[in-house]
Write an enzyme that holds these catalytic residues in place. Structure first.
Site, mmCIF file in Angstrom:
data_model
loop_
_atom_site.group_PDB
_atom_site.id
_atom_site.type_symbol
_atom_site.label_atom_id
_atom_site.label_comp_id
_atom_site.label_asym_id
_atom_site.label_seq_id
_atom_site.Cartn_x
_atom_site.Cartn_y
_atom_site.Cartn_z
ATOM 1 N NE ARG A 110 -0.433 -0.256 4.870
ATOM 2 C CZ ARG A 110 -0.955 0.062 6.092
ATOM 3 N NH1 ARG A 110 -2.155 0.858 5.957
ATOM 4 N NH2 ARG A 110 -0.802 -0.280 7.174
ATOM 5 C CG ASP A 115 7.496 -7.437 7.399
ATOM 6 O OD1 ASP A 115 7.563 -8.428 8.131
ATOM 7 O OD2 ASP A 115 6.456 -6.667 7.359
HETATM 8 P P1 AMP Z 1 2.732 -3.604 8.139
HETATM 9 O O1 AMP Z 1 3.090 -4.933 9.222
HETATM 10 O O2 AMP Z 1 1.678 -2.713 8.364
HETATM 11 O O3 AMP Z 1 4.115 -3.256 7.994
HETATM 12 O O4 AMP Z 1 2.536 -4.447 6.860
HETATM 13 C C1 AMP Z 1 2.696 -5.798 6.461
HETATM 14 C C2 AMP Z 1 2.386 -6.119 5.004
HETATM 15 O O5 AMP Z 1 1.140 -5.895 4.498
HETATM 16 C C3 AMP Z 1 3.303 -5.162 4.030
HETATM 17 O O6 AMP Z 1 3.614 -6.076 2.969
HETATM 18 C C4 AMP Z 1 2.158 -4.041 3.827
HETATM 19 O O7 AMP Z 1 2.517 -3.565 2.544
HETATM 20 C C5 AMP Z 1 0.953 -4.994 3.686
HETATM 21 N N1 AMP Z 1 -0.446 -4.309 4.095
HETATM 22 C C6 AMP Z 1 -0.797 -3.653 5.029
HETATM 23 N N2 AMP Z 1 -1.999 -2.926 5.112
HETATM 24 C C7 AMP Z 1 -2.254 -3.282 3.817
HETATM 25 C C8 AMP Z 1 -3.425 -2.792 3.092
HETATM 26 N N3 AMP Z 1 -4.472 -2.027 3.749
HETATM 27 N N4 AMP Z 1 -3.577 -3.031 1.710
HETATM 28 C C9 AMP Z 1 -2.667 -3.770 1.297
HETATM 29 N N5 AMP Z 1 -1.389 -4.243 1.890
HETATM 30 C C10 AMP Z 1 -1.231 -3.872 3.182
HETATM 31 MG MG MG Z 2 5.921 -3.032 7.175
#
Ligand code: AMP
Ligand code: MG
Length: 484
Positions: A93, A251
């Site tokens: 995103r 990540d």
């Molecule tokens: P985060 O833990 O928020 O850093 O996200 C983990 C993974 O989920 C990453 O690859 C983000 O890009 C993906 N991600 C989180 N929220 C969304 C969303 N609303 N739409 C698409 N991908 C998401």
């Molecule tokens: Mg992330």
């Protein structure tokens, strides 16, 4: 005069082969408008101050209007999430719009909330105002404390809403960081057995971010060692300011030691070693007191991914450097908070005793250290009256006084140095929450005040004493979820 158009784009990541990303256009939200812009970040990028007033800024930044020089792409990466390997991650995103050379170095421009990408999995590619504002504020708070972090130039809003636990306003931030490379970038190529790309990625990092290491006999070894050292220093910094990252998956771990991906984080109010800032982290994997060892776990995952690049013994030695570096870095930061310049064999015990008492007596972490700057052992110390357990303080402060006597600096000098490393203003969750509720009503004044205070958190700002106060009852233990 530097405008958005005349920034010096140098999109070095885009010059890597297609295996590293997917080129993508932004999908702007309807009627995107500027909610807030951070003037100090604009200055860091060398942007002319008149750029902040541009009526087309939101349209350009969000991709509704062409931004010459940008070449948006979604980076591919993987990562260990809560201990489990997930091969399917990446910018789900957000898009790396490009990279710019500025007087303050090379910066990534990354638009978060920019729509779906091949890495979105089930997500909608969007971000809500609540989490975007939390990231916008936290990155400035961290930078104000002098801790390596991403920052955000601006926060954009839209009438569009997205579904989370409730329907919420969507938003975007233009995030900047020297690099958005994560441990998970290396894991991606390792688990796919694409060792040539793995080496290419390491070469990329060395060439653009750590060229001095290319002089060493084994640059890949030196690079891993550098990542270990930077990660240890970052953990020491987080721990010393009472910051806890809610989702320390690999990540979300920056390769170059920056704080990235603010989600359900917390800056501590009451000193609570077991604090879990992420409501969804039921097992407390990412509790405050586990963060330093979780970082080592994450480094271990990185070292595993590094194995095609070096000998096993090198990996072991690199990881062994973590603990001593973390401990010395943390101790130095805590001694600075205590105003102790010299090193003394009993200092580790002095710090440990203090933290044990603070935990038992529910002492407010930022308020205590700020108040300690005024302690001199002779005149009455006003903060003593606020303590639940002054007897614990009385015992500890006797040791502290003896220790202060071994210092050579004058008391005013020491107090001045302490005020420069014990912030008066910290982004407590309740302050962020108040700014979110106001922003959702269209009122950005709280955000503006917070950005102002957090940019100079060590200054007195006497008109804003209320922003330095511990949380009111409603603001204690707010549930911050992962959904964002
Ligand atoms: P985060 O833990 O928020 O850093 O996200 C983990 C993974 O989920 C990453 O690859 C983000 O890009 C993906 N991600 C989180 N929220 C969304 C969303 N609303 N739409 C698409 N991908 C998401
Ligand atoms: Mg992330």
């Amino acid at each position: 005069m530097t405008t958005l158009e005349s920034l010096h784009f140098n999109n070095v990541f885009r010059r890597l082969p297609p295996a590293f990303y997917t080129p993508m256009a932004c999908s702007p939200l309807p009627d995107t408008r500027l909610l807030h812009i951070n003037a100090s970040v604009a200055r860091l990028l060398g942007l002319d101050s008149s750029e902040l007033q541009r009526s087309d800024l939101a349209a350009i930044v969000s991709g509704a209007q062409v931004w010459p020089g940008t070449e948006p792409l979604a980076m591919v990466y993987a990562g260990h999430q809560f201990g489990q390997y997930n091969p399917d991650l990446g910018d789900g995103r957000g898009l790396l719009l490009g990279q710019i050379n500025t007087p303050s170095g090379l910066w990534d421009l990354h638009l978060k909330g920019s729509g779906r990408t091949p890495y979105s999995r089930m997500g909608d590619g969007r971000a809500v105002l609540r989490s975007s504002l939390r990231e916008y504020l936290a990155s400035q708070a961290m930078h104000g404390l002098g801790i390596p972090t991403s920052l955000a130039l601006c926060l954009l809003g839209s009438p569009a809403t997205v579904q989370r636990e409730r329907r919420e306003p969507a938003a975007q931030i233009l995030r900047i960081a020297p690099s958005h490379l994560r441990f998970g970038h290396f894991e991606h190529f390792f688990y796919r057995r694409e060792y040539q790309q793995l080496a290419q990625l390491a070469d990329h990092v060395l060439e653009h971010y750590l060229p001095d290491l290319l002089e060493q006999a084994h640059p890949y070894d030196a690079l891993l060692h550098e990542v270990v050292i930077r990660t240890a220093d970052l953990m020491a910094a987080w721990q010393s300011v009472g910051f806890t990252h809610g989702v320390m998956n690999t990540d979300n771990m920056s390769l170059l030691g920056y704080t990235l991906d603010y989600g359900p984080y917390a800056f501590m109010d009451t000193y609570e070693p077991g604090l879990i800032s992420n409501h969804s982290d039921e097992g407390g994997r990412y509790a405050f007191h586990r963060q330093a060892s979780i970082a080592l776990w994450n480094l271990n995952a990185l070292a595993h991914a590094w194995s095609p690049l070096t000998q096993q013994q090198t990996l072991i030695e690199a990881l062994q450097a973590y603990e001593p570096r973390f401990l010395s870095s943390y101790q130095r930061r805590m001694l600075n908070k205590l105003g102790l310049q010299q090193d003394h064999p009993a200092d580790a015990v002095l710090i440990a005793d203090l933290l044990t008492w603070m935990a038992k007596s529910s002492v407010d972490y930022p308020c205590f250290f700020r108040a300690l700057c005024a302690f001199d052992g002779t005149s009455p110390w006003a903060y003593r009256d606020e303590l639940i357990d002054p007897s614990g303080w009385d015992t500890w402060s006797q040791h502290y006084l003896l220790r202060l006597k071994q210092e050579t600096r004058s008391t005013p000098e020491r107090q001045q140095q302490m005020r420069a490393c014990n912030p008066k203003f910290v982004l407590r969750n309740y302050l962020a929450q108040r700014a979110i509720e106001a922003a959702e009503r269209g009122d950005m004044r709280e955000t503006d005040t917070l950005i102002h205070l957090l940019t100079q958190p060590f200054d007195e700002h006497p008109d804003h004493d209320d922003y330095a106060a511990p949380p009111p009852e409603w603001g204690r233990h707010l549930n911050i979820s992962c959904s964002s």
